[in-house]
Motif scaffolding. Structure first.
Motif, PDB file in Angstrom:
ATOM      1  N   THR A 195     -20.027  95.488   3.143  1.00  0.00           N
ATOM      2  CA  THR A 195     -18.791  95.873   2.530  1.00  0.00           C
ATOM      3  C   THR A 195     -18.950  96.453   1.179  1.00  0.00           C
ATOM      4  O   THR A 195     -18.000  96.803   0.531  1.00  0.00           O
ATOM      5  N   SER A 196     -20.119  96.465   0.740  1.00  0.00           N
ATOM      6  CA  SER A 196     -20.297  96.884  -0.630  1.00  0.00           C
ATOM      7  C   SER A 196     -19.686  98.244  -0.878  1.00  0.00           C
ATOM      8  O   SER A 196     -19.235  98.549  -1.942  1.00  0.00           O
ATOM      9  N   GLN A 197     -19.693  98.996   0.148  1.00  0.00           N
ATOM     10  CA  GLN A 197     -19.157 100.309  -0.069  1.00  0.00           C
ATOM     11  C   GLN A 197     -17.719 100.345   0.313  1.00  0.00           C
ATOM     12  O   GLN A 197     -17.289  99.672   1.192  1.00  0.00           O
ATOM     13  N   PRO A 198     -17.071 101.137  -0.380  1.00  0.00           N
ATOM     14  CA  PRO A 198     -15.656 101.273  -0.097  1.00  0.00           C
ATOM     15  C   PRO A 198     -15.542 101.794   1.304  1.00  0.00           C
ATOM     16  O   PRO A 198     -16.393 102.528   1.749  1.00  0.00           O
ATOM     17  N   LEU A 199     -14.525 101.388   1.910  1.00  0.00           N
ATOM     18  CA  LEU A 199     -14.411 101.834   3.264  1.00  0.00           C
ATOM     19  C   LEU A 199     -14.210 103.314   3.195  1.00  0.00           C
ATOM     20  O   LEU A 199     -13.249 103.786   2.670  1.00  0.00           O
ATOM     21  N   GLY A 200     -15.089 103.967   3.697  1.00  0.00           N
ATOM     22  CA  GLY A 200     -14.944 105.400   3.576  1.00  0.00           C
ATOM     23  C   GLY A 200     -14.978 106.024   4.917  1.00  0.00           C
ATOM     24  O   GLY A 200     -14.965 105.345   5.912  1.00  0.00           O
ATOM     25  N   GLN A 201     -15.061 107.259   4.911  1.00  0.00           N
ATOM     26  CA  GLN A 201     -15.043 107.962   6.178  1.00  0.00           C
ATOM     27  C   GLN A 201     -16.206 107.488   7.010  1.00  0.00           C
ATOM     28  O   GLN A 201     -16.085 107.200   8.175  1.00  0.00           O
ATOM     29  N   SER A 251     -27.522 103.132   1.805  1.00  0.00           N
ATOM     30  CA  SER A 251     -27.720 103.192   0.358  1.00  0.00           C
ATOM     31  C   SER A 251     -28.561 102.015  -0.121  1.00  0.00           C
ATOM     32  O   SER A 251     -29.367 102.137  -1.038  1.00  0.00           O
ATOM     33  N   GLU A 252     -28.385 100.905   0.528  1.00  0.00           N
ATOM     34  CA  GLU A 252     -29.182  99.751   0.139  1.00  0.00           C
ATOM     35  C   GLU A 252     -30.638  99.980   0.500  1.00  0.00           C
ATOM     36  O   GLU A 252     -31.540  99.621  -0.241  1.00  0.00           O
ATOM     37  N   VAL A 253     -30.801 100.546   1.650  1.00  0.00           N
ATOM     38  CA  VAL A 253     -32.160 100.811   2.090  1.00  0.00           C
ATOM     39  C   VAL A 253     -32.809 101.768   1.111  1.00  0.00           C
ATOM     40  O   VAL A 253     -33.951 101.603   0.703  1.00  0.00           O
ATOM     41  N   GLU A 254     -32.023 102.703   0.737  1.00  0.00           N
ATOM     42  CA  GLU A 254     -32.517 103.689  -0.206  1.00  0.00           C
ATOM     43  C   GLU A 254     -32.976 103.005  -1.491  1.00  0.00           C
ATOM     44  O   GLU A 254     -34.064 103.254  -2.023  1.00  0.00           O
ATOM     45  N   ALA A 255     -32.131 102.137  -1.968  1.00  0.00           N
ATOM     46  CA  ALA A 255     -32.458 101.419  -3.203  1.00  0.00           C
ATOM     47  C   ALA A 255     -33.702 100.567  -3.016  1.00  0.00           C
ATOM     48  O   ALA A 255     -34.555 100.480  -3.903  1.00  0.00           O
ATOM     49  N   LEU A 256     -33.763  99.977  -1.880  1.00  0.00           N
ATOM     50  CA  LEU A 256     -34.903  99.117  -1.604  1.00  0.00           C
ATOM     51  C   LEU A 256     -36.195  99.940  -1.563  1.00  0.00           C
ATOM     52  O   LEU A 256     -37.207  99.565  -2.172  1.00  0.00           O
ATOM     53  N   VAL A 257     -36.109 101.004  -0.863  1.00  0.00           N
ATOM     54  CA  VAL A 257     -37.296 101.850  -0.736  1.00  0.00           C
ATOM     55  C   VAL A 257     -37.746 102.329  -2.111  1.00  0.00           C
ATOM     56  O   VAL A 257     -38.924 102.289  -2.456  1.00  0.00           O
ATOM     57  N   GLN A 258     -36.796 102.729  -2.852  1.00  0.00           N
ATOM     58  CA  GLN A 258     -37.127 103.241  -4.172  1.00  0.00           C
ATOM     59  C   GLN A 258     -37.800 102.163  -5.019  1.00  0.00           C
ATOM     60  O   GLN A 258     -38.787 102.420  -5.708  1.00  0.00           O
ATOM     61  N   ARG A 317     -28.363  68.071  11.738  1.00  0.00           N
ATOM     62  CA  ARG A 317     -28.102  68.758  10.513  1.00  0.00           C
ATOM     63  C   ARG A 317     -27.591  70.144  10.811  1.00  0.00           C
ATOM     64  O   ARG A 317     -26.919  70.760  10.051  1.00  0.00           O
ATOM     65  N   SER A 318     -27.914  70.559  11.957  1.00  0.00           N
ATOM     66  CA  SER A 318     -27.514  71.901  12.291  1.00  0.00           C
ATOM     67  C   SER A 318     -26.010  72.032  12.194  1.00  0.00           C
ATOM     68  O   SER A 318     -25.494  73.072  11.877  1.00  0.00           O
ATOM     69  N   GLU A 319     -25.388  70.943  12.421  1.00  0.00           N
ATOM     70  CA  GLU A 319     -23.953  71.031  12.380  1.00  0.00           C
ATOM     71  C   GLU A 319     -23.458  71.365  11.009  1.00  0.00           C
ATOM     72  O   GLU A 319     -22.459  72.021  10.835  1.00  0.00           O
ATOM     73  N   ALA A 320     -24.153  70.853  10.084  1.00  0.00           N
ATOM     74  CA  ALA A 320     -23.688  71.071   8.739  1.00  0.00           C
ATOM     75  C   ALA A 320     -24.209  72.387   8.209  1.00  0.00           C
ATOM     76  O   ALA A 320     -23.820  72.851   7.173  1.00  0.00           O
ATOM     77  N   THR A 321     -25.077  72.935   8.929  1.00  0.00           N
ATOM     78  CA  THR A 321     -25.682  74.150   8.437  1.00  0.00           C
ATOM     79  C   THR A 321     -25.087  75.372   9.085  1.00  0.00           C
ATOM     80  O   THR A 321     -24.888  75.417  10.275  1.00  0.00           O
ATOM     81  N   GLN A 322     -24.874  76.296   8.252  1.00  0.00           N
ATOM     82  CA  GLN A 322     -24.338  77.509   8.806  1.00  0.00           C
ATOM     83  C   GLN A 322     -25.232  78.655   8.458  1.00  0.00           C
ATOM     84  O   GLN A 322     -25.740  78.753   7.366  1.00  0.00           O
ATOM     85  N   ARG A 323     -25.344  79.469   9.361  1.00  0.00           N
ATOM     86  CA  ARG A 323     -26.188  80.623   9.119  1.00  0.00           C
ATOM     87  C   ARG A 323     -25.400  81.594   8.274  1.00  0.00           C
ATOM     88  O   ARG A 323     -24.202  81.716   8.429  1.00  0.00           O
ATOM     89  N   ARG A 324     -26.077  82.223   7.404  1.00  0.00           N
ATOM     90  CA  ARG A 324     -25.362  83.161   6.560  1.00  0.00           C
ATOM     91  C   ARG A 324     -24.850  84.294   7.411  1.00  0.00           C
ATOM     92  O   ARG A 324     -25.423  84.628   8.446  1.00  0.00           O
ATOM     93  N   ILE A 325     -23.828  84.846   6.930  1.00  0.00           N
ATOM     94  CA  ILE A 325     -23.260  85.938   7.686  1.00  0.00           C
ATOM     95  C   ILE A 325     -24.237  87.098   7.660  1.00  0.00           C
ATOM     96  O   ILE A 325     -24.959  87.303   6.701  1.00  0.00           O
ATOM     97  N   ARG A 326     -24.248  87.795   8.699  1.00  0.00           N
ATOM     98  CA  ARG A 326     -25.197  88.886   8.800  1.00  0.00           C
ATOM     99  C   ARG A 326     -24.633  90.096   8.078  1.00  0.00           C
ATOM    100  O   ARG A 326     -23.498  90.492   8.297  1.00  0.00           O
ATOM    101  N   ARG A 327     -25.423  90.638   7.227  1.00  0.00           N
ATOM    102  CA  ARG A 327     -24.948  91.810   6.517  1.00  0.00           C
ATOM    103  C   ARG A 327     -25.957  92.920   6.621  1.00  0.00           C
ATOM    104  O   ARG A 327     -26.860  93.014   5.817  1.00  0.00           O
ATOM    105  N   PRO A 328     -25.780  93.704   7.565  1.00  0.00           N
ATOM    106  CA  PRO A 328     -26.718  94.797   7.778  1.00  0.00           C
ATOM    107  C   PRO A 328     -26.844  95.624   6.509  1.00  0.00           C
ATOM    108  O   PRO A 328     -25.883  95.829   5.796  1.00  0.00           O
ATOM    109  N   PHE A 329     -28.019  96.059   6.274  1.00  0.00           N
ATOM    110  CA  PHE A 329     -28.225  96.868   5.082  1.00  0.00           C
ATOM    111  C   PHE A 329     -27.656  98.254   5.313  1.00  0.00           C
ATOM    112  O   PHE A 329     -27.827  98.856   6.360  1.00  0.00           O
ATOM    113  N   SER A 330     -27.010  98.702   4.303  1.00  0.00           N
ATOM    114  CA  SER A 330     -26.442 100.036   4.410  1.00  0.00           C
ATOM    115  C   SER A 330     -27.551 101.017   4.046  1.00  0.00           C
ATOM    116  O   SER A 330     -28.582 100.636   3.507  1.00  0.00           O
TER     117      SER A 330
END
Length: 695
Positions: A489-495, A602-609, A587-600
């Motif tokens: 969601t980091s990016q504004p919902l755009g086209q 732009s994020e990949v770009e930043a990462l690569v850089q 314990r699994s009950e109390a544990t929740q997996r983080r929500i999955r946030r696919p890299f955008s």
DNA sequence: CTTAGGG
DNA sequence: CCCTAAG
């Protein structure tokens, strides 16, 4: 030496009354009123607008009164200890302060509750006729619960007391859950506030009433969940799910048609008094003003252009502070709350299948349940819809001849959260904890769902007109909902985001997690309620889908130091809690997996850089450099992402899944990876040799 | 806490 | 993404 008692707060989503501000802003900017020209306004645009405002706008909002407010709050809570804690907390800078500023705290809410109640009774002149009755009627178990919790929190009441309260609460419980709105505050006026909350409530109630006939289950009262034990106390605070649809502002007294009504008939005044008297007398005596001064809360007292009186809806500006320092993050990481696997409440899981030509989902109840399902699930103990339900008293104001449609979203509800915090934790930490939880959700990505006439509108490309939302449509037919956005969601919902944002994706809902491990330790059991209500509801709601539990993703990522775990928790009925043993103490009950946030991309770009520059062995630095303000990306995440990127780059494009990464980036990934691997190899060669030489 | 890797 | 061993 041990933290014997722990307080668990489950928020079935407190309402974030963010809208007025946003709305005004939108209006001011002409966004909302965008002209419905030939094509009309595309629902998608609307969504984007709303989401954008909600998520991003807050950042720029300065807040200079935070500290003051915080102190004032502290004043409210008389307990010296608490005060101290508060002050201490206040001193903590940055993030903490920010939290205060945002006024997102439970304590605040709680403390104010009493006030509100009183105010109601005391302010007969409140304009809203509805207020008097509805308000009182609206006092719901939620309110009670909150108060209760508040009380406990403040005074450190014994669990026994709680029990008493809980019982009271139960008796008194009524169907409204909009309590949170009550907490809205402004330094300016009590009345406003009250009025507001009342209205909000009213609308909710109305919604309830309206829907009750259709979906009785949904509205069943939710008894406060309370579990007590020597070691800990868990309270589940929850608000009733707001109806997923919007209802016109109610100006007349609304009669509550809830089942609860019967049960709570006497509830009107009763609940309030009890709480007020018992719980936080002092609090209520305090001037409300002090409590509330938050920049983020704005009142929207003005009547709209059409002359419709806007009930002074207050808005809360919720936003995710992207400037949180890494360090902060780290600290947060320290208290990772566990996530557990949740069951999927796939209310929307079928979305794809539901895509209909007209873009409207065929399942009628579906959305209503955004709330309903959430609540139902919650009650059932199964899972909670993370989906936040939103409802809005939203109403549009029409103008004859005007092709514009105006929306007013009174408030959005945040998905239910569950907070487990030691009794000896400071209020400040509690606040922080909740703030973090909320922040995680809001910052993590939300998307807006549109419900029209009980149906989820999934086609973002459809115009309002095509959808049936025209200036003359039924005002009560439109609703918005906040849903965890599986997509970045980091990016504004755009086209380009269209595809991502669309409802096609299965929304991930927060689930309430029953008994966390802590509970087990403490010996407290959280019951899973299979209460009829919940069950029936769930059945009702999920008829088409979701017979199977699905994983829920925790929206929360962090916990404050003192808090143990934050997990989305579905509201559990008090009854259930009291007696039911934990399902599986795993314990699994109390544990929740983080929500999955696919890299955008732009994020990949930043990462690569960053990796090109820093190499593959310095993830923390990479994090700092490129994702310092992406609180949800840990260096481990980055490392993992790099790993997958490398893998992705090596496989054939056909085998790749998800959002396609530009080949150019992948090439860079390979190049960088090769380069750094080589460097690393050299390093290793060097080291050993030296060592060897030394030997 | 960070890294590095396997799951 | 999670979990863990190692450093």
């Amino acid at each position: 030496m041990v933290l014997q008692k722990r307080l668990d707060y489950g928020f079935n989503g407190y309402q974030v009354p963010p809208i007025p501000r946003a709305t005004r802003s939108l209006r001011r900017r002409g966004i909302i009123r965008r002209k419905a020209d030939g094509n009309g306004t595309c629902p998608f645009d609307l969504l984007a607008t709303v989401a954008g405002k909600l998520l991003g706008e807050g950042e720029s909002s300065p807040d200079s009164t935070g500290s003051v407010r915080g102190k004032e709050q502290g004043a409210i809570v008389k307990d010296e200890k608490v005060k101290e804690a508060e002050d201490r907390s206040l001193k903590e800078k940055s993030y903490t302060e920010g939290c205060y500023e945002r006024g997102f705290f439970i304590s605040e809410l709680v403390s104010q509750a009493p006030v509100v109640n009183r105010s109601l009774s005391e302010l007969p002149h409140v304009q809203n006729d509805t207020i008097s009755r509805p308000a009182s009627a609206s006092m719901s178990s939620d309110c009670s619960e909150k108060l209760l919790s508040a009380k406990q929190f403040v005074n450190g009441e014994s669990s026994e007391e709680h029990e008493n309260f809980s019982s009271k609460t139960e008796r008194e419980a009524s169907g409204c859950g909009v309590f949170s709105s009550c907490t809205l505050d402004t330094e300016n006026d009590k009345q406003m506030k009250i009025e507001l909350s009342n209205k909000a409530k009213v609308s909710t109630d109305k919604g309830a009433a309206i829907s009750s006939s259709k979906f009785p289950d949904v509205w069943d009262k939710k008894p406060p969940t309370l579990v007590t034990s020597d070691e800990s106390v868990k309270l589940s605070l929850s608000t009733y799910p707001a109806p997923c649809r919007s209802f016109p502002m109610i100006r007349n007294a609304v009669k509550l048609a809830n089942k609860d009504d019967d049960e709570n008939s006497g509830c009107t005044q009763p609940s309030t008094p009890n709480k007020a008297s018992g719980a936080a007398p002092r609090v209520r005596d305090r001037p409300i003003k002090k409590l509330l001064a938050s920049k983020y809360w704005e009142e929207n007292l003005k009547s709209d252009d059409e002359g419709h009186a806007n009930s002074g809806a207050k808005t809360m500006h919720v936003y995710y502070n992207r400037n949180i320092g890494y360090k902060h993050q780290r600290s947060q990481r320290d208290f990772p709350f566990k996530k557990r696997k949740l069951f999927k409440c796939g209310s929307f899981s079928n979305s794809e299948g539901e895509m209909s030509t007209d873009g409207i989902s065929s399942s009628p109840t579906n959305d209503l349940h955004g709330n309903a399902s959430g609540s139902s699930k919650a009650s059932s103990g199964g899972c909670t819809a993370a989906g936040t339900s939103v409802f809005n008293g939203g109403r549009e104001f029409l103008r004859p001849g005007d092709s514009h449609v105006k929306f007013r979203i009174k408030s959005f509800k945040v998905p239910e959260l569950f907070v487990d915090i030691p009794e000896n934790a400071t209020i400040g930490s509690l606040k922080r904890t909740v703030m973090e939880a909320v922040t995680a959700i809001l910052g993590g990505g939300l998307r807006i769902g549109v419900v029209f006439q009980g149906k989820k509108v999934r086609d973002d490309n459809k115009t309002l007109l095509q959808t049936g939302i025209s200036h003359d449509y039924k005002l009560d037919a439109l609703g918005f909902s906040l849903e965890p956005n599986p997509v970045q969601t980091s990016q504004p919902l755009g086209q380009d985001c269209r595809s991502c944002v669309l409802p096609y994706e299965t929304p991930q809902r927060l689930t309430r997690c029953p008994s966390p491990s802590t509970a087990v330790h403490s010996g407290i059991q959280q019951g899973r309620s299979d209460d009829h209500t919940g069950t029936s509801l769930s059945n009702f709601l999920e008829s088409d889908h979701e017979s199977a539990p699905s994983p829920h993703y925790a929206a929360l990522e962090k916990i404050s130091a003192n808090s143990r775990a934050l997990v989305p928790l579905t509201a559990v009925n008090a009854e259930a809690l009291s007696a039911v043993p934990l399902r599986k103490p795993k314990r699994s009950e109390a544990t929740q997996r983080r929500i999955r946030r696919p890299f955008s991309v732009s994020e990949v770009e930043a990462l690569v850089q960053a990796v090109e520059k820093l190499g593959t062995g310095r993830w923390r630095d990479v994090k700092l450099r490129a994702f310092d303000n992406a609180k949800h990306r840990t260096y481990v995440d980055l490392k993992d992402k790099w790993k997958t990127l490398v893998h992705t780059a090596r496989i054939s494009p056909q085998q790749r899944r998800g959002e396609p990464v530009p080949q150019e980036l992948l090439d860079r990934v390979l190049t960088a990876h090769a380069y750094w691997s080589q460097q690393q190899a050299k390093q290793q060669m060097k080291q050993p040799s030296e060592t060897y030489l030394l030997l």
